[in-house]
Scaffold this motif. Structure first.
Motif, PDB file in Angstrom:
ATOM      1  N   ALA A  53      44.166 -23.358 107.800  1.00 52.88           N
ATOM      2  CA  ALA A  53      43.081 -22.555 107.236  1.00 52.88           C
ATOM      3  C   ALA A  53      43.474 -21.082 107.145  1.00 52.88           C
ATOM      4  CB  ALA A  53      41.818 -22.728 108.076  1.00 52.88           C
ATOM      5  N   VAL A  54      44.154 -20.586 108.182  1.00 49.19           N
ATOM      6  CA  VAL A  54      44.592 -19.183 108.171  1.00 49.19           C
ATOM      7  C   VAL A  54      45.604 -18.949 107.058  1.00 49.19           C
ATOM      8  CG1 VAL A  54      45.830 -17.403 109.472  1.00 49.19           C
ATOM      9  CG2 VAL A  54      44.117 -18.819 110.618  1.00 49.19           C
ATOM     10  N   ILE A  55      46.544 -19.877 106.904  1.00 48.29           N
ATOM     11  CA  ILE A  55      47.575 -19.734 105.867  1.00 48.29           C
ATOM     12  C   ILE A  55      46.938 -19.791 104.483  1.00 48.29           C
ATOM     13  CG2 ILE A  55      49.612 -20.810 104.841  1.00 48.29           C
ATOM     14  CD1 ILE A  55      50.410 -21.740 107.639  1.00 48.29           C
ATOM     15  N   MET A  56      45.995 -20.728 104.283  1.00 50.55           N
ATOM     16  CA  MET A  56      45.327 -20.835 102.982  1.00 50.55           C
ATOM     17  C   MET A  56      44.545 -19.564 102.663  1.00 50.55           C
ATOM     18  SD  MET A  56      43.943 -24.742 102.539  1.00 50.55           S
ATOM     19  CE  MET A  56      43.317 -24.301 100.919  1.00 50.55           C
ATOM     20  N   ASP A  57      43.888 -19.004 103.661  1.00 49.77           N
ATOM     21  CA  ASP A  57      43.141 -17.762 103.443  1.00 49.77           C
ATOM     22  C   ASP A  57      44.089 -16.628 103.053  1.00 49.77           C
ATOM     23  OD1 ASP A  57      40.625 -16.132 103.717  1.00 49.77           O
ATOM     24  OD2 ASP A  57      41.869 -15.136 105.218  1.00 49.77           O
ATOM     25  N   TYR A  58      45.247 -16.580 103.709  1.00 46.97           N
ATOM     26  CA  TYR A  58      46.234 -15.537 103.393  1.00 46.97           C
ATOM     27  C   TYR A  58      46.720 -15.655 101.945  1.00 46.97           C
ATOM     28  CZ  TYR A  58      50.805 -13.280 103.163  1.00 46.97           C
ATOM     29  OH  TYR A  58      51.893 -12.533 102.778  1.00 46.97           O
ATOM     30  N   TYR A  59      47.077 -16.867 101.516  1.00 44.99           N
ATOM     31  CA  TYR A  59      47.586 -17.048 100.156  1.00 44.99           C
ATOM     32  C   TYR A  59      46.487 -16.872  99.108  1.00 44.99           C
ATOM     33  CZ  TYR A  59      52.221 -18.582 101.617  1.00 44.99           C
ATOM     34  OH  TYR A  59      53.493 -18.622 102.127  1.00 44.99           O
ATOM     35  N   ASN A  60      45.258 -17.253  99.435  1.00 47.28           N
ATOM     36  CA  ASN A  60      44.159 -17.031  98.491  1.00 47.28           C
ATOM     37  C   ASN A  60      43.948 -15.543  98.237  1.00 47.28           C
ATOM     38  OD1 ASN A  60      43.192 -19.616  97.707  1.00 47.28           O
ATOM     39  ND2 ASN A  60      42.274 -19.900  99.728  1.00 47.28           N
ATOM     40  N   ARG A  61      44.056 -14.734  99.302  1.00 47.81           N
ATOM     41  CA  ARG A  61      43.940 -13.293  99.119  1.00 47.81           C
ATOM     42  C   ARG A  61      45.156 -12.728  98.401  1.00 47.81           C
ATOM     43  NH1 ARG A  61      44.422 -11.107 103.678  1.00 47.81           N
ATOM     44  NH2 ARG A  61      44.268 -12.837 105.150  1.00 47.81           N
ATOM     45  N   LEU A  62      46.336 -13.302  98.681  1.00 44.73           N
ATOM     46  CA  LEU A  62      47.567 -12.836  98.046  1.00 44.73           C
ATOM     47  C   LEU A  62      47.548 -13.092  96.541  1.00 44.73           C
ATOM     48  CD1 LEU A  62      50.464 -11.689  98.508  1.00 44.73           C
ATOM     49  CD2 LEU A  62      51.230 -14.057  98.716  1.00 44.73           C
ATOM     50  N   PHE A  63      47.057 -14.262  96.134  1.00 44.26           N
ATOM     51  CA  PHE A  63      47.008 -14.608  94.716  1.00 44.26           C
ATOM     52  C   PHE A  63      45.737 -14.108  94.026  1.00 44.26           C
ATOM     53  CE2 PHE A  63      49.812 -18.201  96.177  1.00 44.26           C
ATOM     54  CZ  PHE A  63      50.956 -17.737  95.536  1.00 44.26           C
ATOM     55  N   GLY A  64      44.819 -13.519  94.791  1.00 45.53           N
ATOM     56  CA  GLY A  64      43.616 -12.975  94.189  1.00 45.53           C
ATOM     57  C   GLY A  64      42.522 -13.986  93.951  1.00 45.53           C
ATOM     58  N   PHE A  65      42.573 -15.133  94.634  1.00 47.60           N
ATOM     59  CA  PHE A  65      41.556 -16.164  94.460  1.00 47.60           C
ATOM     60  C   PHE A  65      40.311 -15.925  95.325  1.00 47.60           C
ATOM     61  CE2 PHE A  65      45.305 -19.177  93.533  1.00 47.60           C
ATOM     62  CZ  PHE A  65      45.258 -18.842  92.185  1.00 47.60           C
ATOM     63  N   ASP A  66      40.320 -14.853  96.114  1.00 53.44           N
ATOM     64  CA  ASP A  66      39.212 -14.594  97.034  1.00 53.44           C
ATOM     65  C   ASP A  66      38.118 -13.734  96.409  1.00 53.44           C
ATOM     66  OD1 ASP A  66      41.030 -12.466  96.929  1.00 53.44           O
ATOM     67  OD2 ASP A  66      40.341 -11.668  98.853  1.00 53.44           O
ATOM     68  N   VAL A  67      38.268 -13.370  95.143  1.00 53.34           N
ATOM     69  CA  VAL A  67      37.274 -12.539  94.466  1.00 53.34           C
ATOM     70  C   VAL A  67      36.596 -13.364  93.372  1.00 53.34           C
ATOM     71  CG1 VAL A  67      38.512 -10.407  94.953  1.00 53.34           C
ATOM     72  CG2 VAL A  67      39.002 -11.652  92.839  1.00 53.34           C
ATOM     73  N   PRO A  68      35.433 -12.933  92.860  1.00 56.16           N
ATOM     74  CA  PRO A  68      34.744 -13.697  91.805  1.00 56.16           C
ATOM     75  C   PRO A  68      35.604 -13.847  90.548  1.00 56.16           C
ATOM     76  CG  PRO A  68      33.297 -12.036  92.753  1.00 56.16           C
ATOM     77  CD  PRO A  68      34.663 -11.781  93.318  1.00 56.16           C
ATOM     78  N   LEU A  69      35.243 -14.853  89.737  1.00 57.04           N
ATOM     79  CA  LEU A  69      36.026 -15.142  88.545  1.00 57.04           C
ATOM     80  C   LEU A  69      36.069 -13.969  87.573  1.00 57.04           C
ATOM     81  CD1 LEU A  69      35.215 -18.861  87.624  1.00 57.04           C
ATOM     82  CD2 LEU A  69      37.412 -17.897  88.309  1.00 57.04           C
ATOM     83  N   TRP A  70      34.948 -13.271  87.388  1.00 56.32           N
ATOM     84  CA  TRP A  70      34.934 -12.153  86.451  1.00 56.32           C
ATOM     85  C   TRP A  70      35.903 -11.063  86.895  1.00 56.32           C
ATOM     86  CZ3 TRP A  70      33.711  -7.310  88.154  1.00 56.32           C
ATOM     87  CH2 TRP A  70      32.990  -7.203  89.366  1.00 56.32           C
ATOM     88  N   GLN A  71      36.020 -10.872  88.199  1.00 54.83           N
ATOM     89  CA  GLN A  71      36.950  -9.854  88.709  1.00 54.83           C
ATOM     90  C   GLN A  71      38.391 -10.335  88.565  1.00 54.83           C
ATOM     91  OE1 GLN A  71      35.833  -8.319  92.523  1.00 54.83           O
ATOM     92  NE2 GLN A  71      37.682  -7.071  92.723  1.00 54.83           N
ATOM     93  N   GLN A  72      38.600 -11.649  88.774  1.00 59.67           N
ATOM     94  CA  GLN A  72      39.943 -12.195  88.547  1.00 59.67           C
ATOM     95  C   GLN A  72      40.366 -11.991  87.097  1.00 59.67           C
ATOM     96  OE1 GLN A  72      40.719 -16.201  89.994  1.00 59.67           O
ATOM     97  NE2 GLN A  72      39.097 -16.013  91.537  1.00 59.67           N
ATOM     98  N   TYR A  73      39.413 -12.153  86.157  1.00 61.64           N
ATOM     99  CA  TYR A  73      39.719 -11.979  84.738  1.00 61.64           C
ATOM    100  C   TYR A  73      40.108 -10.536  84.435  1.00 61.64           C
ATOM    101  CZ  TYR A  73      38.983 -11.871  79.673  1.00 61.64           C
ATOM    102  OH  TYR A  73      39.143 -11.688  78.326  1.00 61.64           O
ATOM    103  N   LEU A  74      39.337  -9.598  84.968  1.00 60.56           N
ATOM    104  CA  LEU A  74      39.663  -8.189  84.746  1.00 60.56           C
ATOM    105  C   LEU A  74      40.990  -7.817  85.410  1.00 60.56           C
ATOM    106  CD1 LEU A  74      36.159  -6.503  85.220  1.00 60.56           C
ATOM    107  CD2 LEU A  74      37.321  -7.105  83.085  1.00 60.56           C
ATOM    108  N   ASN A  75      41.235  -8.341  86.605  1.00 63.34           N
ATOM    109  CA  ASN A  75      42.502  -8.083  87.279  1.00 63.34           C
ATOM    110  C   ASN A  75      43.681  -8.631  86.479  1.00 63.34           C
ATOM    111  OD1 ASN A  75      41.091  -6.886  89.360  1.00 63.34           O
ATOM    112  ND2 ASN A  75      41.134  -8.700  90.680  1.00 63.34           N
ATOM    113  N   TYR A  76      43.441  -9.786  85.825  1.00 59.72           N
ATOM    114  CA  TYR A  76      44.498 -10.400  85.012  1.00 59.72           C
ATOM    115  C   TYR A  76      44.875  -9.490  83.842  1.00 59.72           C
ATOM    116  CZ  TYR A  76      46.715 -13.636  81.743  1.00 59.72           C
ATOM    117  OH  TYR A  76      47.586 -14.230  80.868  1.00 59.72           O
ATOM    118  N   TRP A  77      43.876  -8.956  83.148  1.00 56.49           N
ATOM    119  CA  TRP A  77      44.164  -8.054  82.034  1.00 56.49           C
ATOM    120  C   TRP A  77      44.836  -6.771  82.523  1.00 56.49           C
ATOM    121  CZ3 TRP A  77      44.630  -8.741  77.077  1.00 56.49           C
ATOM    122  CH2 TRP A  77      43.959  -9.801  76.445  1.00 56.49           C
TER     123      TRP A  77
END
Length: 332
Positions: free
Chosen positions: A52-76
């Motif tokens: 669980a700790v490792i998954m949380d770390y990678y989710n934050r590293l890849f940016g999956f810990d924020v809402p989808l709209w923010q992920q979209y803006l971060n992608y652009w």
């Protein structure tokens, strides 16, 4: 003319924005968790808390810990900086590096297949329109080739020329016992592994171009202007030359439409031959739920097809005087 290309540029820019947005959305509708898939591929872990700790770390590293709209803006935002992200499958390798390593293999397949099939297909089709013996052979063969799926033809070539005849290798971009180097041995291995994927793409496209040009030339030779020139005593060679020039214009337009089809065929062909191009990367990205790699590969394909279509639009304007005259009339 400048106003025409300005409008075209706006259309292509909007198309690119829509395509990139869809490219970002589609992987997120895929089933499965990319981070969980990465951890599973690295081996089982019996400690749930550590997992669980490792998954949380990678989710934050890849940016999956924020809402989808923010992920979209971060992608652009990352896209404008030239950052395509990090591959989940080949972590921590940047996606751009993975794509750039595979890009030469795909370009080495597509460019010769597109250019040679278009040139030779139009040449043979034009000849078949005025030679009965050639028409009787080109027409049925062309229909068979153009109706053949890329993947099925690739499998057939791999089985017949690779497994049964043993002439060509059936997997990889070069010999598995070789390392990339500037040498005759490596170059010959590269060419042997390239030939079958290229042949499968070339043959299917060649059949379509040959049939199209044959039908167009026959239509032009039976048109009113051709009959009028013949009545005036114009030599047949001159009439055929005008017929070919008029028939080639729809083929230039067809080339733009064919690009997307051929790119799709390249993806399937590369998967069949395990060829290390962009098509094989798409397959691996889907297999490993690698969002970033899939986005990066499709982005390169979309931009490549849009740029090629824009270039073909420019070429069409340059080779067709009627288009230029119409544009000048509209500008006036």
């Amino acid at each position: 003319m400048g106003r025409y290309f300005g409008r075209k540029s706006i259309v292509y820019a909007l198309t690119c924005i829509v395509a990139v947005t869809i490219n970002w959305l589609v992987p997120r509708f895929m089933p499965g968790d990319p981070v969980l898939q990465m951890l599973i591929s690295r081996g089982p872990d019996t400690n749930p808390e550590q997992t669980a700790v490792i998954m949380d770390y990678y989710n934050r590293l890849f940016g999956f810990d924020v809402p989808l709209w923010q992920q979209y803006l971060n992608y652009w935002g990352a896209l404008f900086k030239g950052d395509l992200g990090v591959s989940v499958w080949l972590f921590p390798t940047p996606v751009a590096d993975v794509v750039l390593r595979a890009l030469p293999y795909t370009l080495g397949l597509l460019l010769p297949a597109i250019l040679l099939s278009w040139f030779l297909g139009n040449k043979v089709g034009a000849m078949a329109a005025r030679r009965k013996w050639l028409d009787n052979s080109v027409l049925p063969v062309g229909y068979v080739l153009t109706a053949t799926p890329y993947m099925w033809l690739a499998i057939l070539l791999a089985w017949s020329l690779g497994i049964v005849a043993g002439i060509f290798p059936t997997a990889g971009g070069y010999g598995f016992d070789l390392q990339p180097a500037v040498s005759w041995e490596f170059a010959s291995s590269l060419a042997m592994h390239w030939f079958l994927p290229f042949l499968s793409l070339f043959l299917v496209a060649f059949g379509g171009w040959a049939i199209g040009m044959r039908n167009l030339v026959i239509y032009e030779l039976e048109s009113d202007y051709a009959n009028y020139l013949a009545a005036l005593g114009a030599p047949p060679r001159l009439i055929r030359r005008y017929a070919f020039r008029n028939a080639i214009l729809p083929q230039v337009t067809g080339l733009a439409l064919q690009l997307g089809v051929l790119v799709g065929g390249s993806i399937l062909t590369e998967v069949v031959f395990a060829y290390p191009g962009l098509g094989n990367l798409v397959f691996q990205a889907l297999l490993h739920r690698d969002f970033f790699l899939l986005q990066g590969v499709v982005l390169f394909i979309v931009i490549g097809v849009l740029v090629a279509n824009f270039v073909i639009d420019v070429v069409y304007v340059l080779v067709d005087p009627r288009t230029r005259a119409g544009m000048q009339g509209v500008s006036a």
